[in-house]
Design an enzyme around this catalytic site. Structure first.
Site, PDB file in Angstrom:
ATOM      1  N   ASP A  84       0.825  -1.209   0.000  1.00 61.30           N
ATOM      2  CA  ASP A  84       0.000   0.000   0.000  1.00 61.30           C
ATOM      3  C   ASP A  84       0.866   1.268   0.000  1.00 61.30           C
ATOM      4  O   ASP A  84       0.370   2.357   0.281  1.00 61.30           O
ATOM      5  CB  ASP A  84      -0.905   0.027   1.233  1.00 61.30           C
ATOM      6  CG  ASP A  84      -2.039  -0.982   1.165  1.00 61.30           C
ATOM      7  OD1 ASP A  84      -2.211  -1.609   0.107  1.00 61.30           O
ATOM      8  OD2 ASP A  84      -2.743  -1.146   2.173  1.00 61.30           O
ATOM      9  N   ASP A 109      -5.533  -9.078  13.945  1.00 61.13           N
ATOM     10  CA  ASP A 109      -5.062 -10.417  14.270  1.00 61.13           C
ATOM     11  C   ASP A 109      -5.809 -11.003  15.469  1.00 61.13           C
ATOM     12  O   ASP A 109      -6.274 -12.150  15.441  1.00 61.13           O
ATOM     13  CB  ASP A 109      -3.551 -10.407  14.534  1.00 61.13           C
ATOM     14  CG  ASP A 109      -3.105  -9.221  15.399  1.00 61.13           C
ATOM     15  OD1 ASP A 109      -3.957  -8.526  15.981  1.00 61.13           O
ATOM     16  OD2 ASP A 109      -1.881  -8.998  15.484  1.00 61.13           O
TER      17      ASP A 109
END
Length: 487
Positions: free
Chosen positions: A89, A237
């Site tokens: 990104d 996560d």
């Protein structure tokens, strides 16, 4: 109710919460001793190995992008069963590095693909989700840019998926630059406790454990079954980990299989990391705790989940205890009628002892010179206190529902204690307001030390000194780092 009673009541309640989370360390030590004989044994790699995808999420990682891509390409695994995804990104020259390496390794016959997004929707979670749409692997490993995976990573982890209920295999982090400074040494001590006690115990004792965001490998079916990556928290996560385990998937932590990583060597980088981890965990708590408590999992697992997801509330309590510590000394010596209260308060010292034992067990598990390493415990404890303002802000923002971008931890490419020439300076240049709060608290506790000496409150001095050193060191290093980066 007078002001003295209110102060004592608030102090007592804050200490009770700190005591509860501190004594939780004894609970983990009990289960560590109970389960340490358990060894996760896996067979050899299957004759027909499964297809594996390794994802490397990047955002402006000019200093380390080449290192992570090359080391992932060196992982030993049949080349026709091994895909590498660069999920970039970046808005800077990192793109050029990645494209050049993708061409180089593609020409050598590697299955390596480059994915670039013009926006960061969902941040890291969004990048992983986009990559997963085209991932060829039955299993998906993830490595952040600050890691140097070992060549046998897949050979050590893939065999553990012989049990179809295993959805994730997580490896333990090692530390590439642990010896660089007292800051990195203290971080290593703290992380070792997390992995050796928390991760290992939760895995072996049947509690919910978390993917650490990197250096682990997922069964792709598990990710999809859990609802895929979601970017509504800063700890994607932890979020996915809990949703997967609520679906019945089991996780395995391999304490003896390690993945080296770079520790933040700059205090502001560490504060950025700690802020994201702290805020994200509280966001996950608000999002998933109701689902956990309503689920049919055993009560003991629910209680451990509750402690796991809410433990970051200790930081506001540390700040509250710190602020009230000085008035408590004055009340004890200037106001009568509270003798029994102060006698009872001595029980809270147990929490500090249990915290020390927690890290002692972790160091003994890993290092022959563990006694020497434990000399760093006061530094780590002072540092944890010093980070309390930064992390309390993270907790408060999560409670208020204030959203913030995924601010990744800047990396310099450090290994060992050698100085590295930073190619691009991603560090924080602006001096944040929290730094001045930390420096004010340093002066506040200098006054507290003087007051404690005046009243001969010797028992109060160790904690006053820890607060003074913690807030002072964190505040000064933050100010110094920002000014150096700006200059």
């Amino acid at each position: 109710m007078d002001i003295n009673t209110i102060v004592l009541g608030c102090y007592f309640l804050a200490l009770c919460m700190l005591f509860g989370f501190g004594v939780h360390g004894l609970f983990l030590i009990y289960h560590y001793r109970k389960t340490r004989h358990i060894k996760f044994v896996a067979g050899p790699l299957p004759e027909n190995p499964p297809m594996v995808t390794i994802q490397i999420p990047l955002f402006n990682e000019y200093n380390v992008a080449e290192r992570i891509i090359r080391t992932v390409c060196e992982i030993e695994y049949p080349r026709d069963k091994f895909e590498i995804q660069i999920l970039d990104d970046s808005t800077d020259d990192t793109q050029g590095i990645c494209l050049g390496l993708v061409k180089e390794y593609s020409d050598k016959g590697y299955i390596i693909n480059y994915h670039h997004r013009d926006d960061r929707t969902g941040y890291k979670a969004g990048a992983l989700k986009v990559g997963l749409e085209t991932a060829l692997g039955e299993f998906v490993g993830i490595f952040d840019a600050d890691f140097i995976p070992k060549k046998d990573f897949l050979l050590q982890t893939i065999p553990h998926f012989d049990d179809p209920i295993i959805g994730l295999v997580q490896t333990r982090w090692e530390h590439l630059n642990e010896e660089a400074s007292y800051l990195t040494k203290a971080q290593a001590l703290a992380l070792d406790g997390h992995f050796v006690l928390e991760q290992q115990v939760r895995s072996k004792a049947g509690f919910f454990m978390s993917f650490n965001g990197t250096a682990g490998i997922w069964r792709k079916a598990c990710i999809f079954d859990a609802g895929n990556w979601e970017g509504d928290t800063l700890t994607e996560d932890l979020d996915l980990s809990y949703r997967a385990q609520l679906k019945g998937w089991k996780f395995r932590f391999l304490n003896d299989v390690t993945s080296p990583a770079e520790l933040p060597s700059d205090i502001n980088s560490l504060k950025t990391q700690q802020f994201r981890w702290t805020k994200g965990a509280i966001e996950v708590a608000f999002k998933l705790l109701p689902r956990v408590l309503k689920s049919k999992i055993p009560l003991r697992v629910k209680m451990e989940c509750f402690t796991h997801l809410t433990c970051n509330f200790v930081f506001p309590m540390i700040v509250l205890v710190a602020l009230l510590n000085v008035p408590i000394v004055i009340i004890k010596n200037e106001v009568g009628g509270f003798d029994n209260f102060f006698t009872f308060m001595s029980i809270f010292v147990i929490a500090t002892g249990s915290t020390f034992l927690f890290y002692a067990y972790a160091q003994r598990d890993l290092h022959a010179d563990w006694r020497k390493r434990l000399l760093l415990f006061p530094i780590m404890l002072a540092g944890s206190m010093g980070l309390a303002v930064n992390n309390s802000q993270a907790v408060l923002e999560a409670i208020l529902g204030i959203k913030s971008e995924f601010a990744r931890t800047p990396k310099d490419g450090a290994i060992g204690n050698m100085q590295v020439k930073v190619k691009k300076n991603y560090g924080q240049r602006k001096v944040k307001a929290v730094v001045f709060v930390e420096l004010f608290l340093m002066l506040y506790f200098l006054f507290g030390i003087v007051i404690s000496i005046f009243y001969h409150e010797i028992a109060a001095l160790p904690f006053q000194l820890l607060f003074f050193l913690g807030f002072g060191t964190i505040g000064w290093l933050s100010l110094k780092s920002s000014l150096q980066r700006a200059g």
